[in-house]
Design a protein around this motif. Sequence first.
Motif, PDB file in Angstrom:
ATOM      1  N   ALA A   1      25.174  74.405 -14.046  1.00 47.83           N
ATOM      2  CA  ALA A   1      23.761  74.017 -14.032  1.00 47.83           C
ATOM      3  C   ALA A   1      22.867  75.254 -14.045  1.00 47.83           C
ATOM      4  CB  ALA A   1      23.465  73.149 -12.814  1.00 47.83           C
ATOM      5  N   GLU A   2      23.202  76.250 -13.233  1.00 48.53           N
ATOM      6  CA  GLU A   2      22.416  77.486 -13.214  1.00 48.53           C
ATOM      7  C   GLU A   2      22.453  78.173 -14.575  1.00 48.53           C
ATOM      8  OE1 GLU A   2      23.137  80.373 -10.217  1.00 48.53           O
ATOM      9  OE2 GLU A   2      22.195  79.190  -8.631  1.00 48.53           O
ATOM     10  N   ALA A   3      23.637  78.197 -15.185  1.00 44.59           N
ATOM     11  CA  ALA A   3      23.769  78.817 -16.500  1.00 44.59           C
ATOM     12  C   ALA A   3      22.986  78.041 -17.554  1.00 44.59           C
ATOM     13  CB  ALA A   3      25.240  78.901 -16.892  1.00 44.59           C
ATOM     14  N   GLY A   4      22.970  76.705 -17.420  1.00 38.27           N
ATOM     15  CA  GLY A   4      22.188  75.895 -18.350  1.00 38.27           C
ATOM     16  C   GLY A   4      20.707  76.200 -18.271  1.00 38.27           C
ATOM     17  N   TYR A   5      20.193  76.306 -17.049  1.00 37.19           N
ATOM     18  CA  TYR A   5      18.776  76.647 -16.878  1.00 37.19           C
ATOM     19  C   TYR A   5      18.492  78.072 -17.382  1.00 37.19           C
ATOM     20  CZ  TYR A   5      17.455  72.490 -14.199  1.00 37.19           C
ATOM     21  OH  TYR A   5      17.161  71.204 -13.815  1.00 37.19           O
ATOM     22  N   GLU A   6      19.405  78.998 -17.110  1.00 36.15           N
ATOM     23  CA  GLU A   6      19.206  80.367 -17.594  1.00 36.15           C
ATOM     24  C   GLU A   6      19.196  80.405 -19.121  1.00 36.15           C
ATOM     25  OE1 GLU A   6      21.340  84.779 -17.503  1.00 36.15           O
ATOM     26  OE2 GLU A   6      22.071  83.180 -16.164  1.00 36.15           O
ATOM     27  N   SER A   7      20.101  79.650 -19.742  1.00 38.91           N
ATOM     28  CA  SER A   7      20.142  79.586 -21.197  1.00 38.91           C
ATOM     29  C   SER A   7      18.847  79.020 -21.771  1.00 38.91           C
ATOM     30  CB  SER A   7      21.333  78.732 -21.643  1.00 38.91           C
ATOM     31  OG  SER A   7      21.299  78.518 -23.038  1.00 38.91           O
ATOM     32  N   ALA A   8      18.347  77.948 -21.152  1.00 42.07           N
ATOM     33  CA  ALA A   8      17.102  77.343 -21.635  1.00 42.07           C
ATOM     34  C   ALA A   8      15.929  78.301 -21.478  1.00 42.07           C
ATOM     35  CB  ALA A   8      16.833  76.046 -20.873  1.00 42.07           C
ATOM     36  N   ARG A   9      15.928  79.042 -20.382  1.00 43.03           N
ATOM     37  CA  ARG A   9      14.824  79.975 -20.106  1.00 43.03           C
ATOM     38  C   ARG A   9      14.851  81.181 -21.047  1.00 43.03           C
ATOM     39  NH1 ARG A   9      16.048  80.504 -15.355  1.00 43.03           N
ATOM     40  NH2 ARG A   9      17.165  82.489 -15.406  1.00 43.03           N
ATOM     41  N   THR A  10      16.054  81.708 -21.305  1.00 45.56           N
ATOM     42  CA  THR A  10      16.179  82.932 -22.102  1.00 45.56           C
ATOM     43  C   THR A  10      16.510  82.664 -23.565  1.00 45.56           C
ATOM     44  OG1 THR A  10      18.532  83.144 -21.523  1.00 45.56           O
ATOM     45  CG2 THR A  10      16.926  84.213 -20.064  1.00 45.56           C
ATOM     46  N   ARG A  11      16.808  81.392 -23.884  1.00 45.46           N
ATOM     47  CA  ARG A  11      17.127  80.974 -25.252  1.00 45.46           C
ATOM     48  C   ARG A  11      18.319  81.761 -25.797  1.00 45.46           C
ATOM     49  NH1 ARG A  11      12.975  77.707 -26.808  1.00 45.46           N
ATOM     50  NH2 ARG A  11      13.592  77.716 -28.993  1.00 45.46           N
ATOM     51  N   ARG A  12      19.407  81.778 -25.007  1.00 47.86           N
ATOM     52  CA  ARG A  12      20.623  82.476 -25.428  1.00 47.86           C
ATOM     53  C   ARG A  12      21.843  81.805 -24.806  1.00 47.86           C
ATOM     54  NH1 ARG A  12      22.819  85.769 -21.480  1.00 47.86           N
ATOM     55  NH2 ARG A  12      21.524  86.070 -19.608  1.00 47.86           N
ATOM     56  N   TRP A  13      23.032  82.186 -25.318  1.00 45.72           N
ATOM     57  CA  TRP A  13      24.288  81.736 -24.719  1.00 45.72           C
ATOM     58  C   TRP A  13      24.505  82.435 -23.387  1.00 45.72           C
ATOM     59  CZ3 TRP A  13      27.879  78.107 -26.158  1.00 45.72           C
ATOM     60  CH2 TRP A  13      27.715  77.522 -27.419  1.00 45.72           C
ATOM     61  N   VAL A  14      25.080  81.712 -22.412  1.00 45.64           N
ATOM     62  CA  VAL A  14      25.388  82.279 -21.108  1.00 45.64           C
ATOM     63  C   VAL A  14      26.866  82.028 -20.806  1.00 45.64           C
ATOM     64  CG1 VAL A  14      24.921  82.196 -18.638  1.00 45.64           C
ATOM     65  CG2 VAL A  14      23.036  81.953 -20.267  1.00 45.64           C
TER      66      VAL A  14
ATOM     67  N   ALA B   1      13.971  69.747 -21.810  1.00 46.80           N
ATOM     68  CA  ALA B   1      12.647  69.219 -22.145  1.00 46.80           C
ATOM     69  C   ALA B   1      12.147  68.336 -21.022  1.00 46.80           C
ATOM     70  CB  ALA B   1      12.698  68.417 -23.448  1.00 46.80           C
ATOM     71  N   THR B   2      10.833  68.305 -20.854  1.00 46.18           N
ATOM     72  CA  THR B   2      10.179  67.297 -20.015  1.00 46.18           C
ATOM     73  C   THR B   2       9.371  66.449 -20.974  1.00 46.18           C
ATOM     74  OG1 THR B   2      10.069  68.866 -18.176  1.00 46.18           O
ATOM     75  CG2 THR B   2       8.696  66.897 -18.022  1.00 46.18           C
ATOM     76  N   HIS B   3      10.023  65.421 -21.505  1.00 44.09           N
ATOM     77  CA  HIS B   3       9.413  64.619 -22.566  1.00 44.09           C
ATOM     78  C   HIS B   3       8.266  63.766 -22.058  1.00 44.09           C
ATOM     79  CE1 HIS B   3      12.229  65.799 -25.621  1.00 44.09           C
ATOM     80  NE2 HIS B   3      13.286  65.284 -24.988  1.00 44.09           N
ATOM     81  N   ILE B   4       8.417  63.233 -20.837  1.00 41.97           N
ATOM     82  CA  ILE B   4       7.375  62.388 -20.248  1.00 41.97           C
ATOM     83  C   ILE B   4       6.651  63.216 -19.184  1.00 41.97           C
ATOM     84  CG2 ILE B   4       6.859  60.217 -19.080  1.00 41.97           C
ATOM     85  CD1 ILE B   4       8.117  59.832 -21.822  1.00 41.97           C
ATOM     86  N   PRO B   5       5.405  63.625 -19.415  1.00 43.52           N
ATOM     87  CA  PRO B   5       4.732  64.545 -18.493  1.00 43.52           C
ATOM     88  C   PRO B   5       4.220  63.900 -17.214  1.00 43.52           C
ATOM     89  CG  PRO B   5       3.293  64.022 -20.327  1.00 43.52           C
ATOM     90  CD  PRO B   5       4.625  63.393 -20.650  1.00 43.52           C
ATOM     91  N   LYS B   6       3.964  62.592 -17.242  1.00 43.63           N
ATOM     92  CA  LYS B   6       3.449  61.905 -16.058  1.00 43.63           C
ATOM     93  C   LYS B   6       4.172  60.576 -15.879  1.00 43.63           C
ATOM     94  CE  LYS B   6      -1.249  63.894 -16.113  1.00 43.63           C
ATOM     95  NZ  LYS B   6      -1.120  64.606 -14.824  1.00 43.63           N
ATOM     96  N   ARG B   7       4.461  60.252 -14.627  1.00 45.33           N
ATOM     97  CA  ARG B   7       5.071  58.974 -14.293  1.00 45.33           C
ATOM     98  C   ARG B   7       4.357  58.392 -13.080  1.00 45.33           C
ATOM     99  NH1 ARG B   7      10.268  57.924 -16.524  1.00 45.33           N
ATOM    100  NH2 ARG B   7      11.003  59.629 -17.868  1.00 45.33           N
ATOM    101  N   VAL B   8       4.753  57.190 -12.691  1.00 43.66           N
ATOM    102  CA  VAL B   8       4.146  56.501 -11.553  1.00 43.66           C
ATOM    103  C   VAL B   8       5.232  56.258 -10.510  1.00 43.66           C
ATOM    104  CG1 VAL B   8       2.964  54.406 -10.784  1.00 43.66           C
ATOM    105  CG2 VAL B   8       2.376  55.431 -12.994  1.00 43.66           C
ATOM    106  N   ASP B   9       4.966  56.633  -9.256  1.00 45.07           N
ATOM    107  CA  ASP B   9       5.997  56.568  -8.225  1.00 45.07           C
ATOM    108  C   ASP B   9       6.101  55.183  -7.592  1.00 45.07           C
ATOM    109  OD1 ASP B   9       3.942  56.313  -6.340  1.00 45.07           O
ATOM    110  OD2 ASP B   9       4.098  58.386  -5.641  1.00 45.07           O
ATOM    111  N   GLU B  10       6.935  55.089  -6.558  1.00 42.25           N
ATOM    112  CA  GLU B  10       7.233  53.807  -5.918  1.00 42.25           C
ATOM    113  C   GLU B  10       6.020  53.190  -5.243  1.00 42.25           C
ATOM    114  OE1 GLU B  10      10.926  56.274  -6.240  1.00 42.25           O
ATOM    115  OE2 GLU B  10       8.847  56.642  -5.647  1.00 42.25           O
TER     116      GLU B  10
END
Length: 384
Positions: free
Chosen positions: A364-377, A225-234
């Motif tokens: 990490a790659e498998a985690g992103y693939e799982s989130a994208r495809t909504r399945r176990w990897v 999730a990207t819970h916070i869509p906008k932030r303020v930088d340094e």
Amino acid sequence: MTKTRNIGIIMHGVTGRMGMNQHLIRSVLAIRNQGGIALDNGEQLIPDPIIVGRNADKIAALAARHSVERYTTDMDAALADPYNEIFFDAASTQLRPGLLRKAIDAGKHVYCEKPVSEGLTEALEIAKYAREKNVKNGIVHDKLDLPGLVKLKRLRDSGFFGKILSVKGEFGYWVFEGDWMPAQRPSWNYRAEDGGGMVSDMLCHWRYVLDNVVAPVKSVSCTTATHIPKRVDEAGREYDCTADDAAYATFMLEGDIVAHINSSWCTRVKRDDLVTFQIDGTHGSAVAGLHSCYSQHRVNTPKPVWNPDEPNKMDFHAGWEEVPDNVPLDNGFKVQWEQFLRHVVEDAPWKYDLVEGAKGVQLAEAGYESARTRRWVDLPDLDI
């Protein structure tokens, strides 16, 4: 009089918080200031760092502040000097594979922060290249030497848990958005194009923690999730957050052990530490944070009864016993630096090479693939 031996270490990326505090000050300089490491041949091995960076004023100030005599903006010159035997990198993940390859070409042993790269293919390539060039290599695995996890592994090795059933992990805290309160993490963490992302940042950690403290990871199901869509930088500029700031991951481990770890920069802490791990087994359970670990054996397990009609009067904290230190437990980063230096100089055993680093990238790659495809990897064995 004890004979000493110096070893030159190129330290790149140590002007940042983690590189400076944990690697330069609390590890390499701490080893230097304690008189080095006692080698088997009776010598004392003294690390002699050279700080390398692009900002001449910044590295000069850092060197002066901590009595480091050597610093330079010339990476090529540092690599060309045969006195410098080790190259260490804690800077940008995006630049790391190229820097490691350059150091390997210069004949240096290499040690680096994780992740070793942004992609598995590249991570495997650099691991294979280091092996082909016969240089010692390592990836930081700092959490394994945290006192809390040392105690948790001690319980596992002793058979305390019986059959391990499950693992629950909670990690994170509230990172301020940067508008009314300055953020306590750098803005690049929340931009995917700059290498940010909770999955890429933390799942590489959870891989080596689970593999070594509990059991090897075999598959993953992950939601991001990207819970916070906008932030303020340094610089006070608002920016769009393009990276995930939370990851909710379930892992299947060897032995049919189920593990679930929540990782979030958007959560407020009501637990004993910023990260906690609970292992539940047939004979006992234990909960560890960064430093402490509490256990509850089956003979000490209370027998609660569900009754929603009145407040529960049982003190669930009272039935847990703290696991003692028993042995001195030093800074985890420093412990690993000492291990790696021994590996370089004495060929002492060392497990955590760049292949182990590639396993973190794989998860990490498998985690992103799982989130994208909504399945176990599944995670196949890595073969290089």
